[in-house]
Design an enzyme around this catalytic site. Sequence first.
Site, short mmCIF file in Angstrom:
data_model
loop_
_atom_site.label_atom_id
_atom_site.label_comp_id
_atom_site.label_asym_id
_atom_site.label_seq_id
_atom_site.Cartn_x
_atom_site.Cartn_y
_atom_site.Cartn_z
N ASP A 62 2.50 2.45 0.24
CA ASP A 62 1.95 1.63 -0.85
C ASP A 62 2.69 0.29 -0.87
O ASP A 62 3.91 0.26 -1.04
CB ASP A 62 2.13 2.37 -2.18
CG ASP A 62 1.55 1.58 -3.35
OD1 ASP A 62 2.34 0.90 -4.03
OD2 ASP A 62 0.34 1.62 -3.56
N THR A 95 -2.61 -4.06 -3.12
CA THR A 95 -1.28 -4.67 -3.16
C THR A 95 -0.83 -5.14 -1.78
O THR A 95 -0.08 -6.10 -1.66
CB THR A 95 -0.25 -3.68 -3.72
OG1 THR A 95 -0.37 -2.44 -3.02
CG2 THR A 95 -0.47 -3.43 -5.19
N THR A 96 -1.27 -4.45 -0.72
CA THR A 96 -0.92 -4.87 0.64
C THR A 96 -1.80 -6.04 1.07
O THR A 96 -1.31 -7.03 1.62
CB THR A 96 -1.09 -3.69 1.63
OG1 THR A 96 -0.32 -2.58 1.15
CG2 THR A 96 -0.63 -4.06 3.02
N ASP A 395 -3.36 4.55 -8.03
CA ASP A 395 -4.30 3.61 -7.40
C ASP A 395 -5.73 4.07 -7.59
O ASP A 395 -6.62 3.28 -7.92
CB ASP A 395 -4.01 3.48 -5.89
CG ASP A 395 -2.76 2.64 -5.63
OD1 ASP A 395 -2.19 2.13 -6.60
OD2 ASP A 395 -2.37 2.51 -4.45
#
Length: 558
Positions: A62, A95-96, A395
């Site tokens: 994550d 988020t990545t 998520d």
Amino acid sequence: MALHAPVLVLKDSLKRETGAKVHQANIHTAKAVADIIRTTLGPRSMLKMLLDAGGGIVVTNDGNAILREIDIAHPAAKSMIELSRTQDEEVGDGTTSVIVLAGEMLHVAQAFIDKNYHPTVIFRAYTKALDDAIAVLDKIAMPVDVNDRGAMLGLVKSSIGTKFTGQFGDLIADLAIDATTTAGVDLGQGMREVDIKKYIKVEKLPGGQLEDSRVLKGVMINKDVVAPGKMRRKIVNPRIILLDCPVEYKKGENQTNAELMKEEDWQVLLEMEEEYIKSLCAQILKFKPDLVITEKGLSDLAIHYLSKTGVSAIRRLRKTDNNRIAKACGAVIVNRPEELQESDVGTGAGLFEVKKIGDEFFAFIVDCKDPKACTVLLRGASKDVLNEVERNLQDAMSVARNILKNPKLLPGGGATELTVSATLKQKSSSVEGVEKWPYEAAALAFEAIPRTLAQNCGLNVIRIMTQLQGKHANGENAWVGIDGRSGDIVDMKERKIWDSYSVKAQTFKTAIEAACMLLRIDDIVSGIKKKQAPGASAPKQPQIETEGDADNEQMIPE
């Protein structure tokens, strides 16, 4: 005036050189941060093993969880790490992607900085590209029926398919959809709000199979009744009273002294205490409760009165847990027992039960009629597995919440970015002036997501990207992308690889706006006092740091 002119020109050129160096340092740093988590994008992504400050180990892919644990001194790197946190708090996913995209936006800007383009020109071009990209998203977005369980399941599954729990099939997606639909509140006009942090609690219990995880239609708390031998541990259809006050003798606000003149006075004092507690209990018992829960203390005498009438009690509960119980069973938290009313009693719960799981007791208030709060019970082999499952579940719940708030879908597998890139490339020919080239570079930067996806799948990147660019070149085939598992170029609708509109739009906005902000920094000025030798005089002016000083460890306080 003529004498001073050369000095002014020299100062200005020095300033420009310093600015260029800072730009390069910021771009290199942002690129380094993006490269750290680039390999965690996609279903075939790698996991990172992190050693946290407490000496514990975190295994995750994550993006936000990884960057949260990294300690970097450079201010530009800290700014990049904040992007991931913003994305996580706002929409909970992507988020990545946001870091990879922001890093690429800065990387393509470097060529223009080297050619002495002013950052404001690049900023204007990027802002225009962002507006056009959001317009493309609106155009290709597909509405979804939030009541269609299959469509919702497909979307949530594709969002966690890239994560560790993707191997467990529908399990996590089912838990996420059940939890968000349970805790959702209708605001009217088709709007629905889901507060994941307040009203969905995730309880992790090591042991058992991951398949044993489930969503409880109610609340589970790590508490036992205060008098196990005397109070019931199982009550069907309980009447519940929730208190935010102590059921014990009121202590003095400050230090209190009582002077007793004779021995009988001591007995009178004790009787007054007993009478006070008895009256408190009488006010509570008037409403015939089966279960009394308080956030504060419960004296031994109060326990005696309550257990004598067959009432179970739990004390010293967290405020957040009390709020969840109130939402689940329909009770109202009361601050003073004398203010209790019949409408404050919670009657919505179907069962109160205390069970022993492992070495600890857990109280369950479940089978509620119309709960607006719930608990997700996660079981698993070890704490490491459970922590990663919890991160993935958060998520998944965020994606389900986003769909309930904004029910629109976009293609996953890099298809959205390729469509945006192809459309911006076509539009770049109509952009006038010097902004044309940065605009075109921004269009190319969007391809970083599908390219990274192809790399992480172990594919021939050049061949795959050429094929995809060919399919997207004329603006058609907007839903064609990469299946991260097989590496095939397929229609995302067929494989049900989808992304939430909210996540994609937020990713683009956050990445481009952050890249623009970092490009407009031309000085890094230390606001931290460095340690000085005894007797040394303090510097008169703020110190302007050059590229070499920017990562100097002395800037960071001990």
